[in-house]
Each structure stands twice: as C-alpha cells, then as structure tokens.
Design an enzyme around this catalytic site. Structure first.
Site, PDB file in Angstrom:
ATOM      1  N   CYS A 119      31.289  19.485  29.345  1.00  0.00           N
ATOM      2  CA  CYS A 119      30.863  20.170  29.930  1.00  0.00           C
ATOM      3  C   CYS A 119      29.611  20.049  28.963  1.00  0.00           C
ATOM      4  CB  CYS A 119      31.328  22.020  29.778  1.00  0.00           C
ATOM      5  SG  CYS A 119      33.079  21.497  30.685  1.00  0.00           S
ATOM      6  N   HIS A 260      27.266  28.145  28.364  1.00  0.00           N
ATOM      7  CA  HIS A 260      27.823  27.115  29.218  1.00  0.00           C
ATOM      8  C   HIS A 260      28.699  28.270  29.818  1.00  0.00           C
ATOM      9  CE1 HIS A 260      30.297  24.913  31.152  1.00  0.00           C
ATOM     10  NE2 HIS A 260      31.678  25.145  31.005  1.00  0.00           N
ATOM     11  N   ASN A 290      33.531  27.244  36.530  1.00  0.00           N
ATOM     12  CA  ASN A 290      32.706  26.559  35.363  1.00  0.00           C
ATOM     13  C   ASN A 290      32.234  25.286  36.630  1.00  0.00           C
ATOM     14  OD1 ASN A 290      32.953  24.595  33.308  1.00  0.00           O
ATOM     15  ND2 ASN A 290      34.663  25.728  32.586  1.00  0.00           N
TER      16      ASN A 290
HETATM   17  N1  COA Z   1      47.177  33.492  38.573  1.00  0.00           N
HETATM   18  C1  COA Z   1      47.905  34.446  37.978  1.00  0.00           C
HETATM   19  N2  COA Z   1      48.311  34.070  37.398  1.00  0.00           N
HETATM   20  C2  COA Z   1      47.938  33.353  36.843  1.00  0.00           C
HETATM   21  C3  COA Z   1      47.355  31.991  36.244  1.00  0.00           C
HETATM   22  C4  COA Z   1      46.178  32.607  37.645  1.00  0.00           C
HETATM   23  N3  COA Z   1      45.559  31.925  38.507  1.00  0.00           N
HETATM   24  N4  COA Z   1      46.913  31.617  36.047  1.00  0.00           N
HETATM   25  C5  COA Z   1      47.525  31.990  34.723  1.00  0.00           C
HETATM   26  N5  COA Z   1      48.511  32.723  34.961  1.00  0.00           N
HETATM   27  C6  COA Z   1      49.339  33.995  34.582  1.00  0.00           C
HETATM   28  C7  COA Z   1      50.137  32.808  33.438  1.00  0.00           C
HETATM   29  O1  COA Z   1      51.641  32.400  34.319  1.00  0.00           O
HETATM   30  C8  COA Z   1      50.564  33.740  32.549  1.00  0.00           C
HETATM   31  O2  COA Z   1      51.731  34.009  33.024  1.00  0.00           O
HETATM   32  P1  COA Z   1      53.141  34.626  31.687  1.00  0.00           P
HETATM   33  O3  COA Z   1      52.353  35.654  31.022  1.00  0.00           O
HETATM   34  O4  COA Z   1      53.651  35.309  33.150  1.00  0.00           O
HETATM   35  O5  COA Z   1      53.325  33.382  31.393  1.00  0.00           O
HETATM   36  C9  COA Z   1      50.078  34.973  32.887  1.00  0.00           C
HETATM   37  O6  COA Z   1      49.297  35.110  33.256  1.00  0.00           O
HETATM   38  C10 COA Z   1      49.141  34.117  30.845  1.00  0.00           C
HETATM   39  O7  COA Z   1      48.419  33.017  31.418  1.00  0.00           O
HETATM   40  P2  COA Z   1      46.905  33.424  29.326  1.00  0.00           P
HETATM   41  O8  COA Z   1      47.169  31.091  29.915  1.00  0.00           O
HETATM   42  O9  COA Z   1      47.651  33.480  28.794  1.00  0.00           O
HETATM   43  O10 COA Z   1      46.016  33.611  30.276  1.00  0.00           O
HETATM   44  P3  COA Z   1      44.838  33.808  29.285  1.00  0.00           P
HETATM   45  O11 COA Z   1      44.402  35.121  29.136  1.00  0.00           O
HETATM   46  O12 COA Z   1      44.469  32.955  28.454  1.00  0.00           O
HETATM   47  O13 COA Z   1      43.334  33.615  30.927  1.00  0.00           O
HETATM   48  C11 COA Z   1      42.228  31.343  30.986  1.00  0.00           C
HETATM   49  C12 COA Z   1      44.064  32.185  31.053  1.00  0.00           C
HETATM   50  C13 COA Z   1      42.429  29.483  31.236  1.00  0.00           C
HETATM   51  C14 COA Z   1      41.733  32.555  31.851  1.00  0.00           C
HETATM   52  C15 COA Z   1      41.785  31.714  29.754  1.00  0.00           C
HETATM   53  O14 COA Z   1      43.032  30.986  28.734  1.00  0.00           O
HETATM   54  C16 COA Z   1      40.373  30.814  29.945  1.00  0.00           C
HETATM   55  O15 COA Z   1      39.926  30.962  29.935  1.00  0.00           O
HETATM   56  N6  COA Z   1      40.563  29.231  28.590  1.00  0.00           N
HETATM   57  C17 COA Z   1      39.832  28.586  28.649  1.00  0.00           C
HETATM   58  C18 COA Z   1      39.444  27.309  29.785  1.00  0.00           C
HETATM   59  C19 COA Z   1      37.970  26.968  30.019  1.00  0.00           C
HETATM   60  O16 COA Z   1      37.417  27.543  29.557  1.00  0.00           O
HETATM   61  N7  COA Z   1      37.999  25.820  29.529  1.00  0.00           N
HETATM   62  C20 COA Z   1      37.206  24.843  30.627  1.00  0.00           C
HETATM   63  C21 COA Z   1      36.247  24.273  28.897  1.00  0.00           C
HETATM   64  S1  COA Z   1      34.805  24.089  28.865  1.00  0.00           S
END
Ligand code: COA
Length: 333
Positions: A119, A260, A290
């Site tokens: 990215c 980004h 993304n």
């Molecule tokens: N729909 C519904 N629920 C979802 C889901 C989806 N698409 N994806 C995950 N969940 C659930 C998880 O299973 C978890 O459930 P649980 O509490 O029962 O275990 C809950 O939502 C919370 O998950 P979590 O991973 O803690 O959520 P979060 O607030 O951290 O958000 C992301 C997840 C991926 C959106 C966030 O961590 C993020 O943006 N990370 C960076 C990713 C990124 O930018 N990557 C590229 C970098 S260049």
C-alpha cells in the site's frame, strides 16, 4: 534507506486513474459473507468498491491510468524514460507487470520494473522517480500503482474481503525547475519482522501452490486486523512527521493531507496527529475501499482534478502497507 531530503527539480506534471465500472456495494457483500452494511460502514467507512472483470489485469488497468497521466502531463508515451510499477497483484510472476505496461503503452525507450511495497507504493514510487531524475538516469518517469485486489482476497473471509477493491492510479514525474508539482521531501521506512501480520503465506517459493494450499486458501491475503490498525496509525504518523521535517516545514504549514485509504478511522487518527482538520483531508475510501498502492495514487489524482487542493498549496501524502512499509512525501501543488 530511510529517505532523502529536498532532492531538487523533480516535479509531478500529470496524474491519471482507472477504476473498473462494476460497483460492489456492502449490500452485495451481505449476500456473500455474514456481514452488514452497518458493520462495514462504522468500522471502516467503506460503502462500496470497484471490481475488475475477469480478463482485465493489473497491467491493463495500470496502462490505462498511465495513458491518462501522460495525457494530463502532455507527454507522449514514446518520451518516457522509465516505467515503475507498484503492484501486489502482478499479472504473472515473471516477467514484471511493468514490462506489460511498457508494451501496452508503446514506450520504446523506457526501462521498466516492478517494486513491491504494497500500500505504500505511491510515495515510495514518487521517491524512486525523484532518485532516477536526480541521478540523471531519466528525464521522465511514469509511476504506476495498479491492483486487482479482488484476485487475492479470500471471498469466504469476512474479516478481509469487505475491505478491498480494484483500481489503478499513475503520475508522471519529470525534471523541471518550476515549483508546481515539486516533490519537496521523501520519507521511507520498513519493518519486516511484522510481515506475517499482513501477507499471503503461500504461492511463492517458500510454500509453492499445491492442493493443500488451495484447500486451506493460504495463497490468499491474511491479516491480523487490530494489530495492523495500531501499526498503521503509529507508522503513518511517523512518516508524516518525517516528511514534514525533511521538507524543512512545520506541521501547521501543511495545507492538505492526502492519506492512504484503508480505513476512515486510521485516516482520522493520522489527521489528528498531523494537526490537519478533516475538511482538509481527502477521503474516497467510502467509494473504493482499500486498493492497496492504487489508493493513494487515485486519491491524489481525484484531489487535483476535483479542485479539492489548490495550486501553490502544500500537500502531505502518506501511506502504510504490508511489509510493513510506510512512506510519505510533501508535494507543492
Ligand atoms: N462483518 C461483521 N463482523 C465482522 C466482520 C465483518 N466483515 N469482520 C470481523 N467481524 C467481527 C469479528 O469477528 C469480531 O467478532 P467477535 O467480537 O465476536 O470476535 C468483531 O467483528 C470485531 O472484530 P475486530 O477485528 O476486533 O474489529 P475491528 O474494530 O478491529 O475492525 C478491521 C476490524 C479489520 C476493520 C480493523 O481492525 C482494521 O481496519 N484494521 C486495519 C486493516 C487495514 O487497514 N489493513 C490494510 C493496511 S494497508
């Protein structure tokens, strides 16, 4: 290498983008995996993303974005000296996607190669272009960031597949004394010890594709979301600070932040740290998700074309990606 300060005379003279027509909304994703529009919007800010059709490749999208950037710069493809392509989704493992782009554009005198910083590809690419120009290797460099993320995500994994989209962005970087488009500073950094927080475990030399890989889907993208989130915020802030410092500026002199586009909450945290109010921050993650390295290239092009940024002002471009890598530039518009 952690960057160079104020290498003179490299300017962005044109930008372009290509986005596939097909839109995949959050409602469409609700039919594929157990998710909801509400969850995706509140956790990421994403409403929809673009999906390239079967048969349209990273090189196809990159060449079209490149063509549009060359048109914007008023440069003929025949006059390009170097084509550098950032992609995490190359058309083939050998040769480079950059050579496919070179063939599609028809740039007979251009060198061409891929680089792999995920990215962070756009700010890394601008910095590399600046280096080629400063070293006298090239007068005109085409930086292409092109990603068919739909081809590497696991469409059964709701924790990743809702985040990504397809597209391409490009910039023409040329030698020139004028101030508009000048790349004032570059900052690049990495931490390979964190590679396995965001990666494709199989499909390379270490774990070649076999039937187990296909069954376990380890050739697709895997991510530890919350850990990546924390590193992204920390690293984008460090890159922002580094690029501002290397440009000899103070944070309050930055007029616009073009980050980004991975997650609206990461963008907001970076803006808070950089002291840039959200109305001065360019956001399109809601429309495209993304697109890895293409995200910042497309955002920069849209910010220029829409008049969001004004000529003569100072923009901070900052990105974070797999590797981990992070990078930033200050650009005079
Ligand atoms: N729909 C519904 N629920 C979802 C889901 C989806 N698409 N994806 C995950 N969940 C659930 C998880 O299973 C978890 O459930 P649980 O509490 O029962 O275990 C809950 O939502 C919370 O998950 P979590 O991973 O803690 O959520 P979060 O607030 O951290 O958000 C992301 C997840 C991926 C959106 C966030 O961590 C993020 O943006 N990370 C960076 C990713 C990124 O930018 N990557 C590229 C970098 S260049």
């Amino acid at each position: 290498m952690s960057g160079t300060t104020g290498v003179p005379l490299a300017r962005i003279t044109g930008t372009g983008r290509y986005l596939p027509e097909q839109i995949m909304s959050n409602a469409d994703l609700e039919k594929l995996v157990e998710t909801s529009d509400e969850w995706i919007r509140t956790r990421t800010g994403i409403r929809e993303r673009r999906i390239a059709p079967v048969g349209v490749t990273a090189a196809d999208m990159g060449a079209e974005a490149g063509r549009r950037a060359l048109r914007d710069a008023g440069v003929d493809a025949a006059d390009v000296d170097m084509i550098i392509v950032s992609t995490a989704t190359p058309d083939r493992l050998l040769p480079s996607t950059a050579c496919d782009v070179q063939a599609l554009l028809g740039s007979p005198r251009a060198g061409a190669y891929d680089f792999s910083t995920a990215c962070s590809g756009f700010p890394y690419g601008l910095s590399i272009a600046q280096g080629h120009i400063a070293a006298g290797h090239a007068e005109t460099v085409l930086v292409v960031c092109t990603e068919k993320m739909s081809s590497i995500v696991d469409w059964t994994d709701r924790t990743t597949c809702v985040l990504f989209g397809d597209g391409a962005g490009a910039a023409v970087v040329q030698r020139g004394a004028e101030s508009s488009g000048r790349i004032l500073s570059s900052f690049m950094k990495s931490d390979g010890t964190l590679a396995e927080l965001l990666y494709r475990p199989a499909g390379g030399v270490r774990i070649p594709i076999d039937s187990t890989v296909l069954e376990t889907r380890t050739h697709t993208l895997k991510m530890a979301g919350p850990e990546v989130f924390k590193s992204a915020v920390r690293s984008m802030c460090e890159a922002a600070e580094g690029a501002i410092h290397r440009a000899g500026l103070k944070p309050e002199q930055i007029d616009y932040l073009i980050p980004h586009q991975a997650n609206l909450r990461i963008i907001e945290a970076t803006a808070r740290y950089a002291g840039v109010p959200m109305e001065k921050v360019f956001v399109n993650v809601d429309r495209y998700g993304n697109m890895s390295s293409a995200s910042l290239a497309v955002a920069f092009d849209e910010a220029r074309e829409s008049g969001f940024v004004t000529p003569g002002s100072l923009a901070l471009l900052v990105a974070f990606g797999a590797g981990f890598t992070w990078a930033a530039n200050v650009v005079q518009l």
